[in-house]
Design an enzyme around this catalytic site. Structure first.
Site, PDB file in Angstrom:
ATOM      1  N   ASP A 118      27.528  45.934  27.845  1.00 30.02           N
ATOM      2  CA  ASP A 118      28.925  45.591  28.075  1.00 30.02           C
ATOM      3  C   ASP A 118      29.237  45.368  29.547  1.00 30.02           C
ATOM      4  OD1 ASP A 118      29.484  45.927  25.337  1.00 30.02           O
ATOM      5  OD2 ASP A 118      29.593  48.085  25.626  1.00 30.02           O
TER       6      ASP A 118
ATOM      7  N   ASP B 285      37.390  41.349  50.687  1.00 29.25           N
ATOM      8  CA  ASP B 285      37.437  39.920  50.362  1.00 29.25           C
ATOM      9  C   ASP B 285      38.601  39.311  51.129  1.00 29.25           C
ATOM     10  OD1 ASP B 285      35.483  40.650  48.616  1.00 29.25           O
ATOM     11  OD2 ASP B 285      36.432  39.808  46.828  1.00 29.25           O
TER      12      ASP B 285
ATOM     13  N   GLU C  45      32.393  39.252  54.022  1.00 29.19           N
ATOM     14  CA  GLU C  45      32.075  38.717  52.690  1.00 29.19           C
ATOM     15  C   GLU C  45      31.612  37.264  52.772  1.00 29.19           C
ATOM     16  OE1 GLU C  45      33.826  36.608  50.181  1.00 29.19           O
ATOM     17  OE2 GLU C  45      35.951  36.643  50.750  1.00 29.19           O
TER      18      GLU C  45
ATOM     19  N   SER D  14      45.408  38.693  37.529  1.00 30.65           N
ATOM     20  CA  SER D  14      45.532  39.435  38.781  1.00 30.65           C
ATOM     21  C   SER D  14      45.998  38.564  39.941  1.00 30.65           C
ATOM     22  CB  SER D  14      44.188  40.077  39.144  1.00 30.65           C
ATOM     23  OG  SER D  14      43.223  39.058  39.343  1.00 30.65           O
ATOM     24  N   ASN D  15      46.050  37.261  39.759  1.00 28.84           N
ATOM     25  CA  ASN D  15      46.519  36.393  40.841  1.00 28.84           C
ATOM     26  C   ASN D  15      48.051  36.411  40.871  1.00 28.84           C
ATOM     27  OD1 ASN D  15      47.033  34.448  42.749  1.00 28.84           O
ATOM     28  ND2 ASN D  15      45.182  33.290  42.212  1.00 28.84           N
TER      29      ASN D  15
ATOM     30  N   HIS E 201      38.645  32.950  48.625  1.00 28.60           N
ATOM     31  CA  HIS E 201      37.632  33.359  49.604  1.00 28.60           C
ATOM     32  C   HIS E 201      37.552  32.383  50.771  1.00 28.60           C
ATOM     33  CE1 HIS E 201      36.002  36.492  46.981  1.00 28.60           C
ATOM     34  NE2 HIS E 201      36.229  35.658  45.979  1.00 28.60           N
TER      35      HIS E 201
ATOM     36  N   HIS F 235      28.511  40.743  50.029  1.00 26.65           N
ATOM     37  CA  HIS F 235      29.292  40.128  48.960  1.00 26.65           C
ATOM     38  C   HIS F 235      28.845  38.686  48.708  1.00 26.65           C
ATOM     39  CE1 HIS F 235      32.764  38.952  46.535  1.00 26.65           C
ATOM     40  NE2 HIS F 235      33.178  40.205  46.529  1.00 26.65           N
TER      41      HIS F 235
ATOM     42  N   ASP G  85      26.682  50.532  27.752  1.00 28.14           N
ATOM     43  CA  ASP G  85      26.661  49.951  26.408  1.00 28.14           C
ATOM     44  C   ASP G  85      27.484  50.876  25.533  1.00 28.14           C
ATOM     45  OD1 ASP G  85      26.179  48.841  23.970  1.00 28.14           O
ATOM     46  OD2 ASP G  85      24.024  49.179  23.967  1.00 28.14           O
TER      47      ASP G  85
END
Lengths: 560, 560
Positions: free
Chosen positions: B52, B165, B197, B235-236, B372, B394, B447
């Site tokens: 997962d 970031d 990054e 999330s933006n 970015h 990153h 998992d």
């Protein structure tokens, strides 16, 4: 597609190639004459676990084999020839194709030991074939492999045109000019229906000429200090020619790596599609005889295929040739969606070896152009052909949709444009066309030697197994009283590593035993199926609660 | 990282985030004070069947937990916070983050029932923390989520900067200006080492401002006739704000679809990151109360995720809202490599519904910009910080490599640039820096509920099972003379569909029986392991010859 009236009828259908990229196969039927165009394969997506290849379901053709007059192959790419050996095994048809295409098909038939019994006819763009009642003519198109054909089927109702894959390259390599005048003549005489490819229908503008790539290759070769590695599709014979030309100009010898590169160069040069200067080709084993600046290594693997030459070079696992700091590596290709990660991994390794790498967007590097017509070229084809009916083919739905909009923009009647799915039939009579019928169609899955023996149940099982593995519960019970004699034992594969999870396995044994005991005390007459169901439920529930996993659970009970 | 001399030493290492995109976790150690930066997760590639999530291996941190002074989270993206609940379960650390980031972390901790025992500290870009001997200061950066931090660690040897970031967005949405003057001040005072990054280090130029997207969104809203569907990363928040602003200007109500969209809008607006006009938000169940041109549906699934809102809308399986001909659908995102096929499939469905779709390259649609820094911004950061030592972080190796070249271009000493792998330690003393040591590191696989209990053997088994399934041979033999009592029976799962392959299964039974009989006649004393080996070999060989498949073969023999 039986004739149900005395009227002439043309029927057109795709058995593969629409709503997908790959496994192209089209059926053109005029009354009782069927001509098949192309016989491609495609690679499975990640949901088709363990499947090697997908080919079209040809049950319609098998049913109507007495009406089939031939299989015409437009060009030698896998999505047009990859299905040939598998289909010919089931249904032998005479195959018509140009010399290079036939050369590539022969290799496949040989591998499957089918060459002797196949009926292959070499044609060129000037050929005319009479197949049943249909006169078939051809026109040459430009594409990322030489000797591609478009097809004009002259029938009693009018001409049907199938473009094959094409672009308009007005400055083609090796003077492989497209038959643009012939296309114009066909269009001028009237086209009843056009089937035109849609791969780049989402892309504005005009696809650049392959010759531009040659210029960039030569420039990079002039600059390079050490060895040069260039990776591209083996079948892009024109690009291979331009690599040869650049190598000649910069006095480098050529080494070929990768089975398909060696094969294609061999076939293409022996058939006269490649001009390979005497003495230029050198075996990989001889590479130490030359200085780095005297070598070009042309290799497969530009899509990041993990077993291909470029990946082995990048990993440093190639036996004969190594990439050294200062060598130049050119990726003359555009990653097909889905391959970016593998390509990126290779670039990582190349940089770790301190090679200079030319990669990334081809609009920046200039090291790749598409072989497919962009929007302005598609409009040019539509304008040349002026079809009464238009069927966009060879593309995902969104591409067919965009191609429809292009056709409307150049004046095709929106009611005369048909977007079809595989199996949809367009019937055309003298006065009208209709999309009402379907013929059998689908994906035939090839897994190892099996053609079509893997179905939904097997794939579903593979999916369960791949995600959470399998738990097998084994026990024996006495014939006399159904009491447990041995077990329950638990075998797990792909679930948890048993040594690390002894606690869990022990718990499962306890649960298996107690649920059987419980069942026996609840019920007078228990039988195997009760046992199996009870075990499966009890174990499944416990496993899910404690691990949030759902392995396949098999119970094996032996009566002794 | 124990101190082996009286000299001060700083040690820097990544436990995740280099040579990969995802699971960021960095360790900054000054003598005996450890600060951890970020705690991300990443999604498994297709080779990690059934897994997962991947999180960093934190055994180094567990070993040295008495030295850990805190975990600082730079921002709220999954590759920086996704590992928090799994790591906190193993090792509780005080967590420092800004308000929005903490809001997102709280949701995760709550889901895992860990919130009560977690130690969360809210900070902002003006905070100053003393963690052990280290003074920690922050600077705000621009990114595709609000309230992102860069970090300056002031140590006895000098300042270490971790950028988090970032991009430089000079016209940010909601006035979230980057602390460019503070960065300049930190740089002016001297930076010993910079960790910056590298996500877009391959991209030339300067990443466009998020505000440009807002302009394109508003333009599309002005033109649209029917309903508007817009899909982007939940999330933006800045993009969500611009959707809200465009909806306000065009008098449309807003419906949110998708769990993460509802969550993020809820958190962000309650914390003051989103300005949501009174009465604009409408529940999906109320959509019939409004005319199509009065509605905007903001939804998840812009990466083509098959279970997300956009996919369900495209398939027509959403219970409350339908896409009708003439509706506009905007994909305000760029497909991450690997997701193109799923996104393409959605566009296909949208076109089938006759929607107008704005999709494809964001350089054409203007509906997405990266969060970015591109090359010129990376050079700007390097120029501001003027670090003595530089560690690009990153990113995949090729990105780190390109970032190195950018650093060299702006004057960083090539011998002071370190490209590291996860686990590599850069030790810095007053007079020098060295890359010599490694600390334990790796992928911890999640998992279901299991963290780290799925290893190589389990994955290898899953791979075999996924490709060719499993064949189980069951038989019982007599204790007295080892003769076969029952079976051999053949059970297959994921191999071939038994009903279609009765011939093959029958043949396998015959072979199993005869190979056992053969073994018994060849050898006096046969035992179980002989039987198992013989069966496995005989069956495996026959299966491969006849099918070119290699299923897992299990033999179960019960003595009765």
């Amino acid at each position: 597609m039986s004739v149900n009236s005395r009227q002439d009828r043309i029927s057109i259908a795709a058995l593969g190639g629409v709503n997908e990229i790959g496994k192209n196969m089209y059926v053109i039927q005029c009354n009782e004459d069927i001509i098949v165009v192309d016989c491609g394969s495609k690679f499975p997506d990640e949901s088709l676990l363990g499947i090697d290849l997908i080919i079209p379901d040809i049950s319609y053709l098998i049913e109507n084999q007495d009406q089939i007059r031939g299989l015409i192959i437009t060009h030698g790419h896998e999505d047009h020839i990859g299905g040939v050996p598998y289909v010919i095994k089931q249904l032998n048809m005479p195959i018509y194709a140009t010399s290079l295409t036939l050369g590539l098909i022969r290799v496949k038939l040989q591998e499957h030991r089918l060459l002797k019994n196949s009926e292959l006819h070499e044609i060129d763009s000037n050929s005319e074939l009479t197949l049943g009642s249909i006169l078939v003519r051809f026109f040459r198109t430009n594409h990322s492999i030489p000797d591609c054909l478009g097809i004009a089927f002259q029938t009693s109702l009018g001409t049907i045109v199938h473009t094959g894959d094409f672009k308009f390259d007005l400055t083609p390599v090796n003077e492989q000019y497209a038959d643009i005048h012939k296309m114009a003549e066909i269009g001028k005489n009237g086209v009843l229906a056009l089937l035109s490819e849609s791969t780049n229908a989402e892309r504005p503008g005009f696809t650049p000429s392959e010759r531009l790539v040659g210029g960039h290759i030569e420039e990079a070769f002039q600059k390079a200090q050490g060895k040069i590695f260039l990776s591209t599709f083996a079948s892009n014979v024109h690009r291979v020619q331009q690599v040869i030309d650049a190598a000649e100009k910069t006095n480098r010898k050529l080494i070929l790596l990768g089975r398909s590169m060696v094969n294609v160069v061999d076939i293409a040069s022996s058939l006269g599609y490649l001009r390979l200067p005497e003495g230029m080709l050198v075996d990989a084993s001889e590479c130490t005889r030359f200085a780095p600046h005297e070598l070009v290594i042309l290799c497969t693997g530009s899509q990041g295929e993990p077993m291909a030459a470029l990946a082995r070079l990048a990993n440093g696992t190639h036996r004969q040739i190594h990439i050294d700091p200062g060598d130049t590596v050119i990726l003359a290709s555009s990653p097909i969606p889905g391959n970016e990660r593998n390509v990126g991994r290779i670039v990582d390794h190349l940089f770790e070896k301190r090679a200079s790498v030319i990669y990334g967007s081809s609009t920046v590097t200039g090291m790749h152009v598409s072989g497919h017509a962009s929007q302005e070229e598609l409009k040019l084809m539509l304008t040349l052909m002026k079809p009464t009916y238009f069927i966009p083919i060879h593309g995902e739905y969104r591409m067919l949709h965009q191609h429809r909009q292009l056709a409307e923009a150049v004046g095709v009647d929106p009611n005369h444009i048909f977007i079809v799915k595989n199996g949809d039939v367009i019937d055309i009579w003298a006065s009208e066309a209709r999309q009402e019928r379907k013929i059998p169609n689908g994906n035939t899955l090839v897994d190892g030697l099996g053609i079509g023996d893997v179905g939904q149940i097997v794939l579903r099982d593979r999916k369960v197994l791949s995600e959470d593995g399998i738990l097998i519960i084994v026990m024996s019970i006495a014939k006399s009283d159904n009491k447990i004699v041995s077990g329950p034992d638990i075998i797990s594969r792909g679930f948890v590593y048993v040594r690390e999870s002894e606690g869990l396995i022990g718990e499962l044994q306890r649960i298996a035993r107690s649920s059987i005991t419980q069942l026996q005390s609840d019920k007078e007459n228990t039988d195997w199926s009760d046992y199996k169901l009870t075990l499966k439920e009890a174990i499944g529930k416990f496993v899910y609660t404690h691990t949030k996993r759902r392995p396949m659970i098999l119970t094996i009970i032996i009566q002794v």
